[in-house]
Scaffold this active site. Structure first.
Site, PDB file in Angstrom:
ATOM      1  N   TYR A 182       0.843  -1.210   0.000  1.00  0.00           N
ATOM      2  CA  TYR A 182       0.000   0.000   0.000  1.00  0.00           C
ATOM      3  C   TYR A 182       0.874   1.253   0.000  1.00  0.00           C
ATOM      4  CZ  TYR A 182      -3.851   3.143   0.974  1.00  0.00           C
ATOM      5  OH  TYR A 182      -4.783   4.147   0.879  1.00  0.00           O
ATOM      6  N   PHE A 212      -8.686  20.558 -24.788  1.00  0.00           N
ATOM      7  CA  PHE A 212      -8.956  19.128 -24.795  1.00  0.00           C
ATOM      8  C   PHE A 212     -10.147  18.906 -23.855  1.00  0.00           C
ATOM      9  CE2 PHE A 212      -8.808  14.734 -23.517  1.00  0.00           C
ATOM     10  CZ  PHE A 212      -8.934  14.171 -24.773  1.00  0.00           C
ATOM     11  N   THR A 213     -10.999  17.953 -24.197  1.00  0.00           N
ATOM     12  CA  THR A 213     -12.288  17.774 -23.508  1.00  0.00           C
ATOM     13  C   THR A 213     -12.155  17.707 -21.988  1.00  0.00           C
ATOM     14  OG1 THR A 213     -12.050  15.405 -23.917  1.00  0.00           O
ATOM     15  CG2 THR A 213     -13.381  16.653 -25.494  1.00  0.00           C
ATOM     16  N   ASP A 270       0.782  19.442 -21.205  1.00  0.00           N
ATOM     17  CA  ASP A 270      -0.004  18.219 -21.390  1.00  0.00           C
ATOM     18  C   ASP A 270       0.865  17.327 -22.282  1.00  0.00           C
ATOM     19  OD1 ASP A 270      -1.589  16.145 -22.187  1.00  0.00           O
ATOM     20  OD2 ASP A 270      -3.391  17.355 -22.463  1.00  0.00           O
ATOM     21  N   LYS A 323      -1.177   6.716 -23.613  1.00  0.00           N
ATOM     22  CA  LYS A 323      -0.875   6.992 -25.023  1.00  0.00           C
ATOM     23  C   LYS A 323       0.605   6.682 -25.277  1.00  0.00           C
ATOM     24  CE  LYS A 323      -4.790   9.518 -24.454  1.00  0.00           C
ATOM     25  NZ  LYS A 323      -5.489   9.628 -23.158  1.00  0.00           N
ATOM     26  N   ARG A 341     -14.928  14.015 -33.533  1.00  0.00           N
ATOM     27  CA  ARG A 341     -14.241  15.121 -32.872  1.00  0.00           C
ATOM     28  C   ARG A 341     -14.752  16.399 -33.532  1.00  0.00           C
ATOM     29  NH1 ARG A 341     -13.349  13.943 -28.064  1.00  0.00           N
ATOM     30  NH2 ARG A 341     -11.445  12.927 -27.444  1.00  0.00           N
ATOM     31  N   PHE A 383     -19.971  13.493 -25.484  1.00  0.00           N
ATOM     32  CA  PHE A 383     -19.649  12.610 -26.610  1.00  0.00           C
ATOM     33  C   PHE A 383     -19.526  11.150 -26.201  1.00  0.00           C
ATOM     34  CE2 PHE A 383     -15.146  12.001 -25.584  1.00  0.00           C
ATOM     35  CZ  PHE A 383     -14.914  13.075 -24.735  1.00  0.00           C
TER      36      PHE A 383
HETATM   37  C1  LIG Z   1      -4.356  15.544 -25.052  1.00  0.00           C
HETATM   38  C2  LIG Z   1      -4.983  14.747 -23.957  1.00  0.00           C
HETATM   39  N1  LIG Z   1      -4.986  15.233 -22.703  1.00  0.00           N
HETATM   40  C3  LIG Z   1      -5.548  14.548 -21.692  1.00  0.00           C
HETATM   41  C4  LIG Z   1      -6.167  13.343 -21.889  1.00  0.00           C
HETATM   42  C5  LIG Z   1      -6.849  12.658 -20.729  1.00  0.00           C
HETATM   43  O1  LIG Z   1      -6.223  11.500 -20.387  1.00  0.00           O
HETATM   44  P1  LIG Z   1      -7.016  10.218 -19.822  1.00  0.00           P
HETATM   45  O2  LIG Z   1      -7.899   9.719 -20.907  1.00  0.00           O
HETATM   46  O3  LIG Z   1      -5.931   9.271 -19.454  1.00  0.00           O
HETATM   47  O4  LIG Z   1      -7.788  10.668 -18.640  1.00  0.00           O
HETATM   48  C6  LIG Z   1      -6.171  12.803 -23.176  1.00  0.00           C
HETATM   49  C7  LIG Z   1      -6.773  11.475 -23.466  1.00  0.00           C
HETATM   50  O5  LIG Z   1      -7.866  11.217 -23.711  1.00  0.00           O
HETATM   51  C8  LIG Z   1      -5.579  13.526 -24.244  1.00  0.00           C
HETATM   52  O6  LIG Z   1      -5.591  13.068 -25.503  1.00  0.00           O
END
Ligand SMILES: Cc1ncc(COP(=O)(O)O)c(C=O)c1O
Length: 461
Positions: A77, A129-130, A220, A263, A387, A453
């Site tokens: 842990y 980014f979303t 990022d 990724k 997208r 989405f």
């Molecule tokens: C550019 C970018 N930032 C952040 C994220 C968020 O990462 P995660 O999906 O691991 O939460 C993603 C992935 O979806 C991404 O492509």
């Protein structure tokens, strides 16, 4: 007789040791499956998918070295040896000082946004980014897009469409004052722009500007090694540097980072927050226990951290990136041969079809990219994703965002599919392109409050 020049093709720097069998389906089965999924490819059972290009996130094939490292996972842990190994790899290959593990990228975004954003502050970024923008908004921040204009034009051939427009940033700073800027987010290989890189020159210029104004640069770094590969190919002075050296240099121009290891780092789950600032680290170390877990596991198993440590090393290998980005380019070039309109230059993690040009008769309010992703699935069982206006979601005041880019993303998992799979994908897109005039748009019949989405449902018009 003149000697023929025989080309030297790139090829994958690995071979296959185990395979996963895929199911094939009939068109009637696929029509039924996508209807049941509300015409949202996120809601399809993966069993019904033939070639899965939904995302490159967590869908990578791990190497034999990663799998064997997983056996060494220390599942204690607290104070896990596996955390130490991951921390060491992050320091060595990315250069950041303090590391907080998280279950994936958005876990890191949550911590960082809560720590650095005061209500009403602006958070500029090179395109949204979303999940990143949503965490910024939930923390009381206001996102401001400061990417160069070329990024919003799918046909513009600028080699570094991910660059920050320093003039846009400066205008924001002049309008509101530097104390109203929480920090700037710089994504390497900008996902929403089509996997487009940032140049080192731009990062250096940004560094100079932000140091002058006392603004932190948060990276990022989800696809930093792919970005490094493009710098090596396109930026003067970097042709003889390795991806590994370029990655370190990119990170050195920033103050901290959020990472989705799913990724670039070649794993199926994991992420972290990194910072060079002890005070930020101290707060993150406190906050992580609320949302993720203790600061030495952050929601990850010891074996996940082992796989990340090895994956990071593999990701900065030049041969890996040559094949990774090479495969994406191969698919893009195949699509271009069929006249399919795609975002150019071809990006690092996927090929993005311009749905506005593909389906000019379907207005953005009828979700052309969502519609096209469904049609491609029906044709061949290839799963892609939207997208465009669906992903962009709504502003905090409830209005829809209307992004310029309305794209279908064919995202390629790393080390998973072959060139023959890419041919099947391009042929499917071409068949749908041939019949595009018959395609009708859709209406949204269910809209979730956050990140719509993922779970929205649609009906055909
Ligand atoms: C550019 C970018 N930032 C952040 C994220 C968020 O990462 P995660 O999906 O691991 O939460 C993603 C992935 O979806 C991404 O492509």
């Amino acid at each position: 007789m003149k000697k023929k020049i025989i080309p030297r093709s790139w090829a994958e720097p690995y071979r296959m040791k185990m395979v996963e069998l895929l199911k094939t389906t009939t068109r009637a089965q696929r029509v039924n499956a996508i209807k049941k999924a509300g015409y949202n490819t996120f809601l399809l059972p993966s069993e019904d998918v033939y070639i899965d290009l939904l995302t490159d996130s967590g869908t990578n094939a791990m190497s034999d070295r990663q799998w064997s490292a997983m056996m060494l996972g220390d599942e204690a842990y607290a104070g896990s040896k596996s955390f130490e190994r991951m921390e060491k790899a992050i320091r060595k290959f990315y250069g950041y000082k303090y590391i907080i593990p998280t279950h994936q990228g958005r876990g890191a975004e949550n911590l960082l946004s809560q720590i650095l954003i005061k209500k009403g502050q602006y958070v500029p970024g090179n395109m949204y980014f979303t999940t990143t923008r949503l965490h910024q908004e939930l923390a009381g921040g206001i996102f401001a897009d400061v990417i160069i204009d070329e990024a919003h034009d799918p046909k513009n051939l600028h080699p570094f469409k991910g660059n920050v427009d320093i003039n846009k940033l400066d205008a924001l700073v002049k309008k509101h004052g530097a104390d109203k800027i929480a920090y700037i987010t710089v994504a390497t290989n900008v996902n929403m722009a089509g996997g487009q890189p940032v140049s080192m020159a731009n990062l250096r210029e940004l560094r100079t500007y932000t140091l002058q104004h006392g603004i932190k640069v948060i990276h990022d770094m989800t696809r930093v090694a792919e970005n490094a590969w493009f710098i090596k190919q396109r930026e003067e002075g970097y042709e003889n540097k390795t991806v590994r050296e370029i990655v370190l240099e990119i990170c050195s121009l920033t103050d901290g980072a959020t990472m989705s290891a799913k990724k670039d780092a070649l794993v199926n789950i994991g992420g972290f927050m990194a910072t060079n600032d002890y005070e930020v680290y101290e707060e993150a170390r406190n906050l992580v226990v609320v949302y993720e877990g203790l600061h030495t596991y952050g929601g990850l198993a010891g074996r996940d951290m082992e796989a990340i440590a090895v994956g990071i090393k593999e990701s900065v290998d030049d041969n890996h990136q040559r094949a990774r980005v090479g495969q994406v380019e191969y698919l893009g070039e195949r699509m271009k041969l069929y006249g399919i309109p795609i975002v150019e230059p071809i990006g690092g993690h996927g090929v993005f079809i311009d749905a506005k040009e593909f389906l000019p008769h379907v207005p953005q309010g009828q979700f052309p990219a969502q519609t096209l992703a469904a049609e491609i699935f029906i044709d061949s069982g290839v799963r892609t994703m939207e997208r465009g206006i669906v992903s962009a979601g709504r502003k905090p005041n409830g209005e829809n965002y209307h992004p310029n880019l309305e794209l279908v993303r064919f995202t390629i998992p790393r080390r998973v599919y072959t060139q023959a799979h890419m041919d099947v994908v391009a042929e499917s897109a071409a068949r749908v392109f041939e019949n595009r005039k018959k395609i009708k748009g859709m209406v949204m019949i269910y809209e979730p409050k956050y990140l719509r989405f993922f779970q929205a449902r649609f009906e055909k018009l």
